[in-house]
Write a protein that holds these residues in place. Sequence first.
Motif, PDB file in Angstrom:
ATOM      1  N   VAL A 274       0.756  -1.365   0.448  1.00 14.99           N
ATOM      2  CA  VAL A 274      -0.077   0.009   0.018  1.00 14.99           C
ATOM      3  C   VAL A 274       1.286   0.656  -0.483  1.00 14.99           C
ATOM      4  N   ALA A 275       2.174   1.627   0.789  1.00 12.85           N
ATOM      5  CA  ALA A 275       3.264   2.580   0.751  1.00 12.85           C
ATOM      6  C   ALA A 275       3.452   2.167  -0.875  1.00 12.85           C
ATOM      7  N   ALA A 276       3.846   1.177  -1.027  1.00 15.86           N
ATOM      8  CA  ALA A 276       5.069   1.699  -2.472  1.00 15.86           C
ATOM      9  C   ALA A 276       3.565   2.049  -3.413  1.00 15.86           C
ATOM     10  N   ARG A 277       2.268   1.972  -3.841  1.00 15.10           N
ATOM     11  CA  ARG A 277       1.383   2.358  -4.941  1.00 15.10           C
ATOM     12  C   ARG A 277       1.283   3.988  -4.170  1.00 15.10           C
ATOM     13  N   VAL A 278       0.680   4.632  -2.767  1.00 11.88           N
ATOM     14  CA  VAL A 278       0.537   5.539  -2.424  1.00 11.88           C
ATOM     15  C   VAL A 278       1.602   6.437  -3.157  1.00 11.88           C
ATOM     16  N   ARG A 279       2.972   6.531  -2.479  1.00 10.70           N
ATOM     17  CA  ARG A 279       4.298   6.432  -3.005  1.00 10.70           C
ATOM     18  C   ARG A 279       3.953   7.337  -4.608  1.00 10.70           C
ATOM     19  N   ARG A 280       3.877   5.895  -4.966  1.00 14.59           N
ATOM     20  CA  ARG A 280       4.047   6.400  -7.276  1.00 14.59           C
ATOM     21  C   ARG A 280       2.635   7.237  -6.555  1.00 14.59           C
ATOM     22  N   ARG A 281       1.753   7.232  -6.617  1.00 12.09           N
ATOM     23  CA  ARG A 281       0.755   7.559  -7.134  1.00 12.09           C
ATOM     24  C   ARG A 281       1.154   9.684  -6.734  1.00 12.09           C
ATOM     25  N   PHE A 282       1.950   9.434  -5.481  1.00 14.31           N
ATOM     26  CA  PHE A 282       1.959  10.915  -5.264  1.00 14.31           C
ATOM     27  C   PHE A 282       2.791  11.821  -6.578  1.00 14.31           C
ATOM     28  N   VAL A 283       3.448  11.070  -6.643  1.00 11.73           N
ATOM     29  CA  VAL A 283       5.290  11.182  -7.507  1.00 11.73           C
ATOM     30  C   VAL A 283       4.918  11.287  -9.209  1.00 11.73           C
ATOM     31  N   ALA A 284       3.704  10.535  -9.146  1.00  9.91           N
ATOM     32  CA  ALA A 284       2.377  10.562 -10.815  1.00  9.91           C
ATOM     33  C   ALA A 284       1.859  11.730 -11.126  1.00  9.91           C
ATOM     34  N   GLU A 285       1.354  12.160 -10.048  1.00  5.46           N
ATOM     35  CA  GLU A 285       0.307  13.245  -9.952  1.00  5.46           C
ATOM     36  C   GLU A 285       1.299  14.415  -9.329  1.00  5.46           C
ATOM     37  N   GLY A 286       1.387  14.240  -8.842  1.00  6.73           N
ATOM     38  CA  GLY A 286       2.788  15.713  -8.226  1.00  6.73           C
ATOM     39  C   GLY A 286       1.460  16.546  -7.484  1.00  6.73           C
ATOM     40  N   THR A 287       0.895  15.189  -6.562  1.00  7.27           N
ATOM     41  CA  THR A 287       0.521  16.144  -5.580  1.00  7.27           C
ATOM     42  C   THR A 287       0.905  16.692  -4.207  1.00  7.27           C
ATOM     43  N   VAL A 288       0.537  17.833  -3.319  1.00  3.10           N
ATOM     44  CA  VAL A 288       1.559  18.603  -2.701  1.00  3.10           C
ATOM     45  C   VAL A 288       1.581  17.166  -1.061  1.00  3.10           C
ATOM     46  N   VAL A 289       2.776  17.057  -1.222  1.00  2.17           N
ATOM     47  CA  VAL A 289       2.365  15.626   0.854  1.00  2.17           C
ATOM     48  C   VAL A 289       2.426  16.977   1.844  1.00  2.17           C
ATOM     49  N   THR A 290       1.203  16.341   2.284  1.00  2.00           N
ATOM     50  CA  THR A 290       1.009  17.331   3.358  1.00  2.00           C
ATOM     51  C   THR A 290       0.298  15.746   4.362  1.00  2.00           C
ATOM     52  N   PRO A 291       0.066  16.183   5.593  1.00  2.63           N
ATOM     53  CA  PRO A 291      -0.423  14.770   6.389  1.00  2.63           C
ATOM     54  C   PRO A 291      -1.649  14.016   5.879  1.00  2.63           C
ATOM     55  N   ALA A 292      -2.652  16.457   5.978  1.00  8.24           N
ATOM     56  CA  ALA A 292      -3.744  15.011   5.214  1.00  8.24           C
ATOM     57  C   ALA A 292      -4.168  14.667   4.199  1.00  8.24           C
ATOM     58  N   SER A 293      -2.701  14.977   2.676  1.00  9.58           N
ATOM     59  CA  SER A 293      -3.580  14.740   1.799  1.00  9.58           C
ATOM     60  C   SER A 293      -2.948  13.074   1.575  1.00  9.58           C
ATOM     61  N   VAL A 294      -1.815  12.729   2.746  1.00  6.26           N
ATOM     62  CA  VAL A 294      -1.289  11.105   2.400  1.00  6.26           C
ATOM     63  C   VAL A 294      -3.262  10.521   3.281  1.00  6.26           C
ATOM     64  N   VAL A 295      -2.344  11.249   4.401  1.00  2.70           N
ATOM     65  CA  VAL A 295      -4.137  10.764   5.127  1.00  2.70           C
ATOM     66  C   VAL A 295      -5.516   9.724   3.933  1.00  2.70           C
ATOM     67  N   SER A 296      -5.524  10.891   3.379  1.00  3.56           N
ATOM     68  CA  SER A 296      -6.562  11.118   2.522  1.00  3.56           C
ATOM     69  C   SER A 296      -6.298   9.919   0.985  1.00  3.56           C
ATOM     70  N   ALA A 297      -5.267   9.930   0.690  1.00  3.41           N
ATOM     71  CA  ALA A 297      -4.382   8.796   0.238  1.00  3.41           C
ATOM     72  C   ALA A 297      -4.473   7.480   0.293  1.00  3.41           C
ATOM     73  N   VAL A 298      -4.182   7.588   1.841  1.00  6.12           N
ATOM     74  CA  VAL A 298      -3.726   6.046   2.696  1.00  6.12           C
ATOM     75  C   VAL A 298      -5.344   5.459   1.674  1.00  6.12           C
ATOM     76  N   ARG A 299      -6.271   6.202   2.600  1.00 14.34           N
ATOM     77  CA  ARG A 299      -8.145   6.268   2.467  1.00 14.34           C
ATOM     78  C   ARG A 299      -8.335   5.717   1.658  1.00 14.34           C
ATOM     79  N   ALA A 300      -8.022   6.038   0.378  1.00 12.65           N
ATOM     80  CA  ALA A 300      -8.485   5.936  -1.291  1.00 12.65           C
ATOM     81  C   ALA A 300      -8.138   4.944  -1.939  1.00 12.65           C
TER      82      ALA A 300
END
Length: 415
Positions: free
Chosen positions: A28-54
């Motif tokens: 799960v962690a690897a998939r979330v990391r790849r998604r942030f890199v691919a989409e260029g999403t700003v890394v914040t605690p809230a955005s990371v929690v949302s990505a994990v929930r998704a």
Amino acid sequence: MSPLPTTAPGPVSAQAGPARHALDDSTVAARVRRRFVAEGTVVTPASVVSAVRAEPGAALLGDTRLLRLADQVHGDLAGAGPLAPLLADVRVTDVLVNGIDVWLDQGHGLERAPAVFRSPDEVRRLAQRLAAACGRRLDDGCPYVDARLPDGTRLHAVLPPIAATGPYLSLRTFRQRPFRLTDLVQRGMVSAQLAELLESLVQARLAYLISGGTGSGKTTLLNTMLSLVPGDERIVLVEDAAELRPDHPHVIGLQARTANVEGVGTIGLGELVRQALRMRPDRLVVGECRGAEVVDLLAALNTGHEGGAGTLHANAATDVPARLEALGLLGGLPRPALHAQIAAAIQVLIHLRRAPTGRVVDAVCLLVPEGAQRLVTVVPAWRLGAGPQPAASVLARMCAQRGAAVPATLAGGWR
């Protein structure tokens, strides 16, 4: 009524395998990391929690596990990754990585930490990401970096082939809250009586150097002593890397700049000292004297700027004059002139060392010119475990003449 099919559990079992795989933390962690890199999403605690929930199957995660996984991903993307918990520990001062082995220092020497890396490539990626966060380059073309992370942590990294069994990663923590003298007394770095002596040195506006080996607590002690400066005085800090954060209402800092990728743009400590003199300092402080800037510091302290300070690497207090000589030669200052400058500019030397119980102030000395050539020598005024020394009466007199209280630890030598 026909019996239930005996093959019914088959599909359920077949679905359980992928579900367990989908909920594997590392996957799960690897998939979330790849998604942030691919989409260029700003890394914040809230955005990371949302990505994990998704993530598929995230609804089956408990809150504790989900938040732990989100912290891990956030650390991998924006923080110090698996080293983040170690750096967050207030007892830890240094975290060192040799290849994949992790060591830490909690004030009592190095000790091995549990393994958190699976391969040197993992360490390399972390080191490169941390360097990039500092705006620095770390790759095969530039295999080492010395920088300061946004939170103040000091970073040094070396990659193979320069690092024979590396990568090597060294992190020195930065604490936002400066220590007070009472904190240092509680930690055993200074005694209660020695704390009075240090307060008197600051009150008397005596210029001092703090010497010691690497990691002996020089910056910590200087930070604490600068917090004792009266609030109506202006402190100007000159540092190679901004580490000093005294608890004082009027502090400004100048930080050296290294060359850019084109090899230009360097601004050294010597130039910054000259700029600091134009900023009306009441106390001029050089975070660490390591080169020709010592000549500029001595010149500045000889132009009426009392109460200045700095730190210096030295194995023992008696080695300080030789160390200053070596640095003075880098600045083209002859030996007799250098000693004359030292005698006029700096009165006190405070030496620290690392003991089995932790960091301690080993001695407080005076820098006194002696002999026909008036060369500066180190004369102890106080020593750990022995109390007042031959120069105690001289130091007590200097404090009294400048309107400061004579500390109790020197009272026995006062006359």
